[in-house]
Design a protein around this motif. Structure first.
Motif, PDB file in Angstrom:
ATOM      1  N   GLY A 107       0.843  -1.174   0.000  1.00  0.00           N
ATOM      2  CA  GLY A 107       0.000   0.000   0.000  1.00  0.00           C
ATOM      3  C   GLY A 107       0.886   1.233   0.000  1.00  0.00           C
ATOM      4  O   GLY A 107       1.218   1.797  -1.045  1.00  0.00           O
ATOM      5  N   THR A 108       1.330   1.636   1.187  1.00  0.00           N
ATOM      6  CA  THR A 108       2.423   2.617   1.236  1.00  0.00           C
ATOM      7  C   THR A 108       3.714   1.958   0.787  1.00  0.00           C
ATOM      8  O   THR A 108       4.705   2.639   0.537  1.00  0.00           O
ATOM      9  CB  THR A 108       2.619   3.152   2.673  1.00  0.00           C
ATOM     10  N   SER A 109       3.708   0.640   0.724  1.00  0.00           N
ATOM     11  CA  SER A 109       4.838  -0.248   0.430  1.00  0.00           C
ATOM     12  C   SER A 109       5.780  -0.398   1.626  1.00  0.00           C
ATOM     13  O   SER A 109       6.809  -1.067   1.527  1.00  0.00           O
ATOM     14  CB  SER A 109       5.631   0.195  -0.813  1.00  0.00           C
ATOM     15  N   GLY A 110       5.406   0.199   2.765  1.00  0.00           N
ATOM     16  CA  GLY A 110       6.293   0.161   3.919  1.00  0.00           C
ATOM     17  C   GLY A 110       6.567  -1.242   4.430  1.00  0.00           C
ATOM     18  O   GLY A 110       7.709  -1.577   4.762  1.00  0.00           O
ATOM     19  N   THR A 111       5.520  -2.083   4.495  1.00  0.00           N
ATOM     20  CA  THR A 111       5.700  -3.429   5.039  1.00  0.00           C
ATOM     21  C   THR A 111       6.648  -4.244   4.171  1.00  0.00           C
ATOM     22  O   THR A 111       7.623  -4.834   4.658  1.00  0.00           O
ATOM     23  CB  THR A 111       4.340  -4.147   5.141  1.00  0.00           C
ATOM     24  N   MET A 112       6.363  -4.303   2.868  1.00  0.00           N
ATOM     25  CA  MET A 112       7.191  -5.120   1.982  1.00  0.00           C
ATOM     26  C   MET A 112       8.582  -4.525   1.825  1.00  0.00           C
ATOM     27  O   MET A 112       9.573  -5.255   1.715  1.00  0.00           O
ATOM     28  CB  MET A 112       6.506  -5.260   0.628  1.00  0.00           C
ATOM     29  N   THR A 113       8.675  -3.194   1.825  1.00  0.00           N
ATOM     30  CA  THR A 113       9.989  -2.562   1.725  1.00  0.00           C
ATOM     31  C   THR A 113      10.842  -2.943   2.937  1.00  0.00           C
ATOM     32  O   THR A 113      12.003  -3.341   2.792  1.00  0.00           O
ATOM     33  CB  THR A 113       9.869  -1.039   1.624  1.00  0.00           C
ATOM     34  N   GLY A 114      10.260  -2.833   4.123  1.00  0.00           N
ATOM     35  CA  GLY A 114      11.012  -3.155   5.330  1.00  0.00           C
ATOM     36  C   GLY A 114      11.419  -4.612   5.401  1.00  0.00           C
ATOM     37  O   GLY A 114      12.579  -4.941   5.692  1.00  0.00           O
TER      38      GLY A 114
END
Length: 528
Positions: free
Chosen positions: A198-205
């Motif tokens: 979504g924000t891509s924060g989860t997958m990025t982290g």
């Protein structure tokens, strides 16, 4: 990782803070899904759900919210927190801001297309809500959207902060700090990690963490199919302006539609993995990827030293705020039917046992006994007469023929009960029809009925007490002081007051219009 509190007990002045702090709690559960939900188990694939829902805030955004506020709040200066969020992030912020920073003024900017259930949930947690028109998921750089509006408000006042989950690296670094290490500790043999974007924060982290800590782990992102919507994640096109280093954090991206997301999360919930649609979304993306690898003959390339492929997907939030959407997205065949569903729109009001009175308790409250002397004037005549007390009314719900044949003197006949039909509590159609008639009649009482019941204490009678019980519920809901006679006229016929209190109710021989007369061996008294 810090030493964990495996007993899961939190005491002292910082108990709730410790309860929310991933450094003070056991790792969030990692649960292998049942084989019946894993179509690839015979291919050596094992699939685990990382239950981000088990954080006290019940969603995947709780750790980013904690990290964002830790990096953004200035003690003694920050008074207000404002965030554009579809729900989970800002709800987590509202909890964490109070628990860690003693800040209660948390404001949510969000789309006017947000469901009513989610809006109510935000209000429940004390959020100040402002709605914005336009796309439900605006681009972070769109100056017309709520994301930029939140930034501008924070820039205009130094006591307001906008953590900005869309551009603040503390978002994705929360998963480098906590989520990734938890998963690796729990499952050192992990082969693949899968999360929505979504924000891509989860997958990025997660992607950045495993890139450094375990480069062999395959990193799978999931986006929504073009033109479709699943709560939380975004389409691939909407990731373009996101500045997080998500491109170097994923090896492949799958696109998933809403129907499969809701359907799979429903299956997970029914097998004990309680989670929302974005969790089914992640699992469907994983299924699609595995199927493609299997078809290409490359699935075994993901296997570890034990010969198995260990895949982890994130369960991001709970299903309850999306219940209406499940029924909108999925066909009726997905859900058991409701028996007696016609009752869902009727019989809506409260019942209370205190409103259903036995005859020996009710009659003295509503009836006066008038004695007369015997003909010689020396002894009281044991046959007296009864009358309804001032300020009271007795309503007889039986049919007119039955009322004319036998009634309590002074009672009023409103024939709602039908002796040819079963009890309203044994036949839903009878209850529905009766309730609608009573509701329509008493919602706006007629010129005849209104003066009869206004300001009066009301006793309702019927054949067996059931119809009058329904009528009592309706009248009480409209502010009238109403009671019903338990067992109705049947109970009066069975009553032997000589045994109970030395009083007797007998049929009056002077004519049917007198209905029931009372003779008293002991004076009938009414509480003052």
């Amino acid at each position: 990782m810090p030493k964990q509190n495996f007993l899961n007990v939190y005491k002292g002045p910082n108990s709730v803070r410790d309860y929310f702090d991933p450094d003070s709690t056991p790792p969030l559960p990692l649960v292998e899904i049942p084989d019946k939900l894993n179509p690839y188990r015979r291919d050596g694939v094992r699939i685990y759900a990382k239950m981000m829902t088990m954080h006290p805030a019940n969603n995947v955004k709780s750790m980013p919210a904690l990290n964002l506020l830790e990096k953004s709040v200035e003690p003694g200066k920050t008074e207000t927190i404002i965030e554009y969020s579809s729900g989970s992030t800002v709800i987590s912020m509202s909890l964490i801001s109070r628990v860690f920073h003693d800040i209660s003024d948390v404001r949510a900017f969000l789309s006017n297309k947000t469901s009513l259930a989610k809006l109510r949930l935000m209000q429940f947690f004390g959020l100040d809500i402002t709605l914005f028109g336009g796309p439900s998921q605006p681009e972070p750089t769109d100056c017309r959207g709520g994301i930029r509006a939140a930034q501008k408000l924070a820039e205009s006042n130094e006591t307001i902060i906008n953590p900005n989950q869309y551009e603040n690296d503390a978002n994705w670094k929360a998963h480098v700090r906590w989520t990734g290490p938890q998963i690796l500790t729990q499952l050192p043999e992990i082969s693949l990690i899968c999360a929505g974007m979504g924000t891509s924060g989860t997958m990025t982290g997660l992607g950045m963490f495993f890139k450094e800590a375990r480069p062999s782990v395959y990193r799978l992102g999931v986006c929504t199919a073009a033109g479709d919507r699943v709560p939380g994640p975004r389409s691939f096109a909407l990731l373009a302006p996101v500045e997080f280093p998500w491109k170097s954090a994923v090896d492949h991206i799958e696109e998933v539609g809403s129907h499969d997301s809701f359907s799979l999360s429903l299956d997970l919930c029914r097998e004990g993995i309680v989670c929302g649609p974005s969790s089914g979304f992640n699992l469907k993306g994983l299924f699609q990827f595995i199927e493609k690898q299997k078809a290409a003959g490359t699935l075994r390339d993901l296997a570890g030293e034990d010969g198995e492929i260990h895949c982890v997907f994130l369960c991001c939030d709970l299903p309850y705020q999306y219940i209406n959407e499940y029924f909108d997205k999925l066909s009726p065949e997905h859900f058991p039917s409701i028996k007696n569903e016609e009752l869902a729109q009727v019989d809506l009001y409260r019942y209370d046992e205190a409103w259903e009175k036995n005859a020996e308790a009710a009659l003295p409250l509503f009836l006066d006994v008038k004695r007369s002397s015997s003909q010689d004037g020396l002894l009281p005549d044991p046959r007296g007469s009864i009358a309804v007390k001032d300020g009271a009314i007795i309503i007889d719900l039986r049919q007119p023929a039955d009322f004319d044949g036998f009634n309590i003197p002074g009672s009023v006949n409103l024939p709602f009960a039908d002796p040819s039909k079963p009890s309203p509590f044994s036949d839903p159609s009878v209850l529905r029809a009766l309730w609608i008639k009573l509701e329509d009649f008493f919602k706006t009482p007629s010129d005849y009925a209104h003066p009869l019941i206004q300001g009066k204490r009301i006793l309702l009678l019927c054949y067996d007490g059931d119809s009058s019980r329904v009528a009592t519920s309706v009248l009480r809901a409209k502010g009238y002081e109403a009671d019903s006679l338990r067992g109705g006229f049947r109970a009066l016929g069975e009553l032997d007051i000589r045994q109970a209190r030395g009083e007797c109710i007998v049929s009056n021989s002077q004519g049917s219009k007198q209905g029931i007369a009372v003779t008293c061996e002991v004076q009938l008294v009414t509480p003052s």
